[in-house]
Scaffold this active site. Structure first.
Site: not given
Lengths: 758, 337
Positions: A718, A721
């Site tokens: 992922g 961020e």
């Protein structure tokens, strides 16, 4: 129905869509206006709400006079705490999946004012313009009480929170003797850092449209990162049966954390729709976007002690942040400092100060964006004192295990990020002394920083339906806030079943779909992607079984692991002429559809024994006008290690967007609070600065190879961020390299640089 | 809801008659980029809007003769992109192209821009008595003084108001001795731009000297050597779409290495574009060096007074003046590339 995920080895079909730069499957809808957002649903009898915001920061309402507003033809009702219906009593009914410890804010609950711009009334009218106008006519009298909004003035009055919010562990106990080790260190850095509060302000402002159907059921179109989170919340708060409400959020125009919790416009729209028994829309104005959660203001101290060869001897990181009076919002801030570098003497402290503000809220890389910035500037300062290259200092203290836990990382290719990023940037050509590079009146600075973010995973479920026509429909109640969830889930499903991208449709943003957590923390690919893979694996097994049973099947007797799926076919791996199309399998077996649902769990055993994280190395060139102090980011290279990259196109966009935000965090973004009034004064896009195109240079993103068998069945971590972490520090370090001026107070506006240039 | 009438007119005469007939609650509107914003904020509450964007000839741009002429309703974008303005009077074009955003410049007029109201956050927010502002509610007080004053004035402020005039174009016009052509009940008159602004004193809500019913029908700028050797420097917190922390309009007429004539105005520091003949006089006959530019800057800034968050503007203004004059001197009339 738990599926045991298989190892990433399944992803070996050479031409599968995973890893390909697939364009957004929802792109056409978005650019043609066919993607509908929460405020864009309508009905002929839709009523419109406008929220009245508190004029004071703390105190109580002594009188509300709604007569003038109600006297206007077309004004339907004005809701206040005085006429609201009975609502849930217990705090737990007001909790949501992202609620920290404490008592959640209850809109229109009583006369108390807890923070500036608190919603105090809701005007419902036949048109938006009328509602907005009538809202000005609601006369409210207050009894103001003293408020505190200044973190610096109140920092002494802080406390140590516990494990008060999901996803955040309190700091580990100190190790070694950090105070003495610091004193004994021949080279020391000890500095204070401040970070201004930032408000999320996605392009799409928060809005809710509640469609009230004839049978009394409700369809709620909400801007949220968790349709099911909002569904549970409104059912609890309003005492509704789960089956009577459906929350939809198929398209979200950015959120970055602001949609992790149900926001008060949802409550307001639900209140009006349930009481008036009609369809209602309530949206927030841009100034009202400053009325709820935000990245909290932070004051930090980082003290580093090192030997003359750069070996870290002591690391102390303290942070104090604001929270509200009613909840303990925590983002811990300091823990990554204990994880990123090898050091035997470490103390990490995190405290909160209660202020009269709305509870802060996760904002892109909450905690790390702030804390790693301080750490990475301190490392740069230490490198300066040591006369050592900043990159060399980081390599000197590199760690293959997580010092906070003693566990190894599931994978950590930060070294490759350093090497490849430095090479791409040309770091070796850096002249080490500050103020030693210039171009005319511009001082040139090169700075770098490392970044880290957690690679989290929760459990989620997904459903898949394969039709006789060979088309697959997948679904899960997750969200796509513009990040590419639709596309990535489509790719995973298509990859597992060997289907063309166009044959797969994925649905999300609907509370009635299989369970998924709120979409945040960079965990969605890991969490929902694993569920999609799991459910597609089941469909695949079914197809293999059906194919094996067909008369004269070329696949008869072939084991599942010897069959690969590609081009819509089941193919014998070692004898590719033996194949059957999926549609032939379906038709031949008389199967109209295959329906499966599966749930994927994190590898809990592996997670207990390893640390899972993404890493980055960021290199920045700034140009500072030596006379005026103006700062321009000229170049950024961001090297990312995040496991397998499912879609390098959408992943690159995520990193680029995060770098842009990092530029804003470093140089521009700041909520100016007038502490006398207790409110943010620059609450619009003209005065609350985020980068404009002219502020954004070429951003060169590279993903380093990182193989991870433990993170999940996809090997993907992922990237939502990690891209922002380290960017403000790299900019600050570059500014120091350019000018010799060290600014530790964010954002770094030109006046702060000018003060040092004088 | 409060009724609002809207009419479009073709002549200034019609507009003025409609305005007078409507009384105090009338407002002229052209681009609407400021007025609509203030209406949404509840600061402007007109009952009658008279649209003067399409007055006959009001968007005329004329660069013949010895003056540049811009009709009051000429668009900021059109003036900024006009080839003569861009090549021969850089200070004017740059002040426009560095203002607002392209979308706003496509709507806003050069006449309306003269009357843009302050961006002081205490003025723009807090309507309905949330907190005081002497501009919004005369006599109510000023929350900006002693408040967040990073963007506030360091020159010309009064005890009632420290708000800053936000424009860029007026700063350039001030430096270039522009004349404002006004049409009112009694016909047309022309005032120098220096007479457009009132000091804040005790009545900061009275910002301009022109009559309420008067229309800015045109702006004219004399063609000068200083106008050709000119620049507009805007120092701000981001590269675009931000108001000036400090801006400088500078023009120099040179005689070899010596200044023959100087034009200098500062934006972002006061309730009006700040210009001082003594500062310009200090440059005449001096060599074009940073030292003489700095000396002139100090004359221009001699009464500047900083407060808690905005003292940096004084130093920044000095530095910006030196930079802008240096660039103006280097231009020497050469068209910009």
């Amino acid at each position: 129905m738990t599926a045991i995920p298989s190892i990433p080895g399944f992803l070996k079909e050479p031409n599968g869509p995973i890893g390909k730069p697939v364009s957004r499957v929802d792109g056409r809808k978005k650019v043609t206006g066919d993607a509908h957002y929460a405020a864009e649903f309508t009905l002929p009898d839709l009523a419109h709400g406008f929220i009245v915001s508190s004029a004071i920061a703390r105190g109580r309402i002594t009188r509300i006079d709604t007569a003038a507003a109600l006297a206007l033809p077309g004004v339907i009702h004005v809701f206040t705490h005085e006429n609201r219906p009975s609502l849930a009593w217990f705090d737990r009914k007001w909790k949501d999946d992202d609620a920290p410890k404490g008592a959640p804010f209850r809109p229109l609950y009583d006369a108390e004012i807890h923070h500036a711009l608190q919603p105090v009334a809701l005007v419902i009218a036949e048109s938006f313009e009328l509602a907005r106008y009538a809202a000005r006519l609601v006369h409210i009298e207050y009894e103001a009480a003293p408020h505190q909004t200044d973190l610096r003035a109140n920092r002494a009055d802080s406390f140590t929170p516990g494990k008060d919010k999901g996803g955040f562990q309190p700091p580990p106990k100190p190790r070694g003797d950090p105070e003495q080790a610091f004193l004994d260190s021949p080279v020391q850095v000890d500095a204070e850092f401040t970070q201004a509060a930032e408000y999320h302000n996605p392009m799409e402002m928060h809005a809710t449209t509640v469609l009230h159907h004839d049978d009394g059921t409700l369809t709620v179109h909400d801007k949220t990162q968790g349709a099911q989170n909002c569904h549970t919340y409104i059912c609890n708060v309003f005492g509704l049966a789960k089956s009577a409400v459906r929350v939809m959020s198929p398209f979200v125009g950015g959120a970055f954390g602001s949609g992790l919790r149900p926001q008060h416009q949802l409550f307001m729209a639900m209140l009006a729709a349930t009481q008036l028994k009609r369809s209602v829309r309530v949206g927030l104005s841009r100034p009202q976007m400053f009325s709820f959660g935000h990245r909290p203001e932070t004051i930090q101290r980082v003290a580093l002690g090192a030997d003359r060869d750069g070996t870290l001897r002591a690391l102390i990181h303290e942070a104090v942040q604001e929270s509200s009076r009613n909840e303990n919002y925590v983002e811990i801030v300091v823990n990554w400092s204990g994880q990123q570098y090898k050091c035997d003497n470490v103390r990490l402290d995190y405290t909160l100060t209660r202020l009269d503000v709305h509870t802060p809220l996760d904002q892109r890389a909450p905690g790390a964006a702030t804390g790693v910035t301080a750490l990475e500037i301190a490392m740069d300062e230490l490198a300066g004192k040591l006369g050592m290259d900043p990159l060399e200092l980081r390599l000197r203290n590199y760690t293959e295990t997580d010092p906070n836990t003693g566990n190894p990382f599931s994978s950590k290719e930060l070294r490759a990020c350093f090497q490849q990023g430095a090479e791409r940037f040309g770091w070796a050509k850096r002249s080490p002394a500050p103020r030693s590079m210039r171009d005319g009146r511009e001082l040139i600075g090169w700075g770098m920083a490392a970044g880290v973010w957690d690679a989290m995973q929760w459990q989620a479920a997904a459903k898949a339906v394969l039709g006789v026509d060979g088309k697959l429909g997948g679904s899960s109640a997750t969200a796509d806030i513009g990040t590419g969830t639709y596309t990535v889930m489509t790719q995973i499903a298509a990859d597992v079943l060997g289907l063309p991208i166009g044959e797969v449709t994925f649905c999300l943003g609907d509370s009635s779909l299989p369970t998924a957590p709120i979409e945040g923390g960079s965990w969605t690919v890991s969490t929902v992607g694993s569920a999609v893979k799991a459910v597609c694996d089941r469909v695949r097994s079914q197809l293999v079984t059906l194919a094996g049973k067909l008369n004269d099947s070329p696949l008869k007797g072939v084991a599942e692991e010897d069959i690969l799926f590609a081009d819509g076919h089941l193919i014998v791996r070692n004898d590719r002429a033996r194949r059957l199309s999926i549609t032939d399998v379906m038709r031949g077996s008389g199967t109209l559809s295959i329906e499966e649902e599966a749930r994927a769990l994190p590898y809990l055993l592996a997670r207990a024994r390893h640390t899972f994280a993404t890493h980055s190395a960021v290199f920045v060139e700034v140009r500072v006008d030596e006379d005026l102090g103006t700062i321009r980011v000229a170049r950024v290279v961001s090297a990312i290690a995040a496991g397998r990259i499912i879609n390098p196109k959408t992943a690159r966009s995520q990193i680029q967007g995060a770098v842009v935000w990092g530029i804003g965090m470093g140089l521009e973004e700041e909520a100016f609070t007038d502490h006398t009034l207790g409110r943010v004064m620059n609450h619009d896009y003209a005065e609350y600065h985020v980068p404009v195109h002219a502020d954004v240079p070429d951003i060169d993103v590279l993903f380093v190879e990182e193989h991870d068998d433990m993170v999940n069945a996809l090997g993907a971590k992922g990237v939502g961020e990690i891209g922002i972490v380290g960017v403000p520090a790299a900019i600050a370090n570059a500014i120091h390299h350019a000018t010799g001026v060290r600014v530790r107070d964010f954002p770094i506006t030109l006046d702060k640089v000018l003060a040092g240039l004088r | 809801m409060k009724p609002l009438s809207y009419i479009q007119v073709r002549t200034a005469r019609e507009a003025i008659e409609a305005f007078v007939a409507a009384g105090d609650s009338a407002r002229y509107i052209a681009g609407g980029t400021n007025l609509y914003d203030l209406m949404k904020l509840g600061i402007e509450k007109p009952a009658h809007l008279i649209d003067i964007a399409d007055l006959d000839g009001a968007n005329r741009i004329d660069t013949g003769g010895d003056r540049l002429f811009f009709g009051g309703a000429a668009l900021m974008a059109d003036v900024a992109e006009h080839p003569v303005v861009r090549d021969a009077y850089p200070v004017l074009a740059e002040s426009l192209s560095k203002a607002a955003s392209q979308q706003l410049r496509n709507m806003a007029t050069v006449g309306g821009n003269l009357l843009q109201r302050t961006r002081c956050p205490y003025f723009r927010n807090g309507a309905n008595g949330v907190y005081p502002c002497n501009k919004r509610e005369p006599g109510s007080g000023c929350a900006a003084i002693g408040g967040l004053d990073r963007s506030q004035a360091v020159l010309g402020a009064s005890a009632a108001c420290n708000a800053v005039s936000p424009g860029d174009w007026p700063v350039a016009l001030m430096a270039m001795d522009a004349a404002i052509e006004l049409q009112g009940l009694d016909g047309t008159r022309v005032i120098p731009i220096s007479e457009l602004y009132r000091p804040p004193s005790r009545t900061p809500h009275l910002e301009f000297t022109i009559g309420r019913e008067e229309i800015v029908t045109g702006i004219s700028v004399p063609k000068t050597a200083a106008g050709r050797n000119s620049t507009y420097l805007k120092v701000r917190d981001r590269e675009s779409y931000a108001f000036a922390l400090v801006s400088v309009a500078a023009g120099l007429e040179m005689d070899g290495g010596t200044v023959r004539n100087a034009r200098l105005a500062l934006g972002g520091v006061a309730h009006k574009p700040w210009r001082d003949p003594e500062a310009e006089a200090a440059l005449v006959g001096k060599p074009a060096t940073p030292d003489s530019f700095r000396a002139a800057a100090r004359v221009l800034l001699r009464d500047a007074k900083g407060h808690e968050h905005n003292s940096f503007k004084i130093d920044l203004a000095e530095r910006a003046i030196v930079r802008a004059l240096t660039e103006a001197a280097e231009r020497k009339g050469a068209p910009r590339p």
